[in-house]
Design an enzyme around this catalytic site. Structure first.
Site, mmCIF file in Angstrom:
data_model
loop_
_atom_site.group_PDB
_atom_site.id
_atom_site.type_symbol
_atom_site.label_atom_id
_atom_site.label_comp_id
_atom_site.label_asym_id
_atom_site.label_seq_id
_atom_site.Cartn_x
_atom_site.Cartn_y
_atom_site.Cartn_z
ATOM 1 N N TRP A 193 8.604 -8.254 2.248
ATOM 2 C CA TRP A 193 7.394 -8.005 2.382
ATOM 3 C C TRP A 193 6.277 -9.055 3.048
ATOM 4 O O TRP A 193 5.760 -8.481 4.009
ATOM 5 C CB TRP A 193 6.596 -7.735 1.048
ATOM 6 C CG TRP A 193 7.233 -6.392 0.352
ATOM 7 C CD1 TRP A 193 7.976 -6.233 -0.650
ATOM 8 C CD2 TRP A 193 6.932 -5.137 0.913
ATOM 9 N NE1 TRP A 193 8.464 -4.895 -0.914
ATOM 10 C CE2 TRP A 193 7.881 -4.248 0.098
ATOM 11 C CE3 TRP A 193 6.278 -4.558 2.092
ATOM 12 C CZ2 TRP A 193 7.840 -2.829 0.157
ATOM 13 C CZ3 TRP A 193 6.406 -3.224 2.174
ATOM 14 C CH2 TRP A 193 6.982 -2.412 1.310
ATOM 15 N N ASP B 208 -0.996 -11.283 -0.786
ATOM 16 C CA ASP B 208 -0.371 -9.866 -1.140
ATOM 17 C C ASP B 208 0.084 -10.189 -2.731
ATOM 18 O O ASP B 208 1.082 -10.566 -2.784
ATOM 19 C CB ASP B 208 0.612 -9.653 -0.324
ATOM 20 C CG ASP B 208 1.423 -8.144 -0.559
ATOM 21 O OD1 ASP B 208 1.254 -7.506 -1.612
ATOM 22 O OD2 ASP B 208 2.076 -7.667 0.292
ATOM 23 N N LYS C 206 2.427 -0.347 -8.961
ATOM 24 C CA LYS C 206 3.503 -1.245 -9.589
ATOM 25 C C LYS C 206 2.918 -1.616 -11.004
ATOM 26 O O LYS C 206 3.604 -1.144 -11.952
ATOM 27 C CB LYS C 206 3.530 -2.197 -8.710
ATOM 28 C CG LYS C 206 4.448 -1.956 -7.457
ATOM 29 C CD LYS C 206 4.340 -2.451 -6.274
ATOM 30 C CE LYS C 206 5.179 -1.691 -5.361
ATOM 31 N NZ LYS C 206 5.137 -2.341 -4.089
HETATM 32 C C1 LIG Z 1 5.342 -2.307 -2.505
HETATM 33 C C2 LIG Z 1 4.819 -3.301 -1.801
HETATM 34 C C3 LIG Z 1 3.964 -3.270 -0.686
HETATM 35 C C4 LIG Z 1 3.820 -1.957 0.194
HETATM 36 O O1 LIG Z 1 2.973 -1.201 -0.562
HETATM 37 P P1 LIG Z 1 2.622 0.312 -0.268
HETATM 38 O O2 LIG Z 1 1.829 0.735 -1.247
HETATM 39 O O3 LIG Z 1 3.866 1.164 -0.461
HETATM 40 O O4 LIG Z 1 2.381 0.273 1.152
HETATM 41 C C5 LIG Z 1 3.673 -4.533 -0.117
HETATM 42 N N1 LIG Z 1 3.838 -5.742 -0.498
HETATM 43 C C6 LIG Z 1 4.343 -5.887 -1.551
HETATM 44 C C7 LIG Z 1 4.663 -7.252 -2.250
HETATM 45 C C8 LIG Z 1 5.035 -4.850 -2.328
HETATM 46 O O5 LIG Z 1 5.591 -4.950 -3.456
#
Ligand SMILES: *Cc1c(COP(=O)(O)O)cnc(C)c1O
Length: 360
Positions: A102, A171, A195
């Site tokens: 990511w 993030d 999540k």
């Molecule tokens: C799932 C995830 C993303 C992407 O999320 P989207 O909502 O699908 O764009 C980005 N960074 C991390 C760490 C993730 O787990």
């Protein structure tokens, strides 16, 4: 009703109580005779929902007053671009820590807007750790330092937030609200809801007011944080239903004791799985150094990878869903987000032990 044990990486399990609440008021929200989906985002009814969601998020994360809390769209992936567009503030470069898939995507997206400096990377060791801070090459002139709190695919997590002299951007897509985080040390934190805090469709951004109003001139208004902040995240029509369900999930986290309680439960769940892996004598393996193992996502491999399809089939027959690893890494991955309870993790750990007995 038979509910599966759901280990999906996202969209992921939601609390049954939340689904039931939404179900009860699905056709007639609070006596309006309308579904919440059919109501204007400008109505008092929806504005109350939005306000409460923000209050609950602020309370859960102890967000200082100087931060804005935004409920946006586009997922965490859009933040990979929206962050540099808004936070470069005339600077030419930003620092990134490369710790897995990511952060790699965040880096690629940011390259369109600025010089990306990789301050540290664990790529050469297969993303099995967070590089030691002593090895980071930080640039005091960087616009910000970006890190990925939890690498959802590789199962690597920061033990503590990095020290930075420049605004720290996090993030926290797969870990926000699953463990404590010191907001005051950050310039900006972002996470999509699907999540740990709701369904897909909403992205939470917590941003220090001092960083607003410096967006690149090409930034579309709809992607400008300052506009979003001034409009209470209603610059245009928001994803009302996702926002509402996120609100219900935030309430549920508060009812269940808040971040500290949920963090303890998350640690207990992860411990069950890592113990099953470590006690398997190599039948199961997790490649991450123990001090950086994620409590949110537990990826593992079977020493005999030809057994993995059978493992997944039998797991599904036992009601254990969503365990297939990311296409990038293969193997197995169990995501243990907030709405996955301890009995689910225990059921998976038991299944792993039994599967090993039958095939080890
Ligand atoms: C799932 C995830 C993303 C992407 O999320 P989207 O909502 O699908 O764009 C980005 N960074 C991390 C760490 C993730 O787990």
């Amino acid at each position: 009703m038979a509910r599966s044990y759901n280990f999906s990486a996202g969209p992921a399990a939601l609390p049954l109580e939340v689904l039931q609440e939404a179900h009860e008021e699905f056709f007639d929200f609070a006596g309006t005779g309308m579904s919440i989906m059919e109501i204007s985002h400008r109505s008092g009814v929806f504005i109350d929902i939005a306000r409460q969601a923000e209050l609950d998020l602020r309370a859960l994360l102890q967000v200082p007053d100087r931060y804005k809390v935004l409920f946006l769209q586009g997922g965490a992936s859009l933040q990979f671009s929206q962050v540099p567009m808004n936070l470069l503030r005339g600077k030419a470069s930003a620092d990134y820590l490369h710790t897995g898939l990511w952060s790699g995507k965040a880096i690629e997206a940011a390259r369109r807007y600025c010089t990306v400096r990789i301050a540290a990377s664990s790529e050469s060791t297969g993303f099995d750790r967070i590089p030691a801070p002593a090895e980071w090459r930080l640039d005091p002139g960087a616009a910000y330092l970006h890190y990925t709190e939890n690498e959802t695919v590789h199962g690597v997590q920061f033990a503590t937030a990095p020290e930075a002299q420049v605004p720290l951007v996090c993030d926290a897509c797969s870990s926000l609200l699953s463990k404590p985080i010191d907001v005051s040390r950050h310039g900006l934190i972002y996470a999509a809801a699907q999540k740990n805090m709701g369904p897909a469709g909403v992205t939470v951004v917590v941003v220090d007011e001092a960083l607003l109003d410096g967006a690149m001139s090409v930034t579309p208004d709809v992607l400008n944080y300052a506009h979003a902040a001034r409009a209470d995240s209603m610059f245009n029509t928001p994803a009302t239903f996702s926002w509402y369900l996120t609100g219900l999930t935030l309430r549920w986290i508060r009812r269940n004791g808040g971040i500290n309680r949920i963090h303890q439960a998350n640690q207990a769940k992860a411990w069950l799985l890592y113990r099953a892996i470590d006690a398997s004598g190599g039948f199961y393996a997790n490649a991450v150094r123990p001090e950086f193992r994620s409590i949110n996502n537990v990826p593992f491999f079977l020493a005999d990878s030809t057994l993995e399809p059978l493992f997944l089939r039998q797991a599904e027959s036992a009601g254990l869903m969503g365990l297939k690893g990311h296409t990038h890494t293969g193997g197995i991955r169990a995501s243990l987000y907030n709405a996955v309870d301890l009995p689910a993790a225990a059921a998976l750990a038991d299944f792993m032990t039994h599967f090993q007995r039958a095939h080890g």
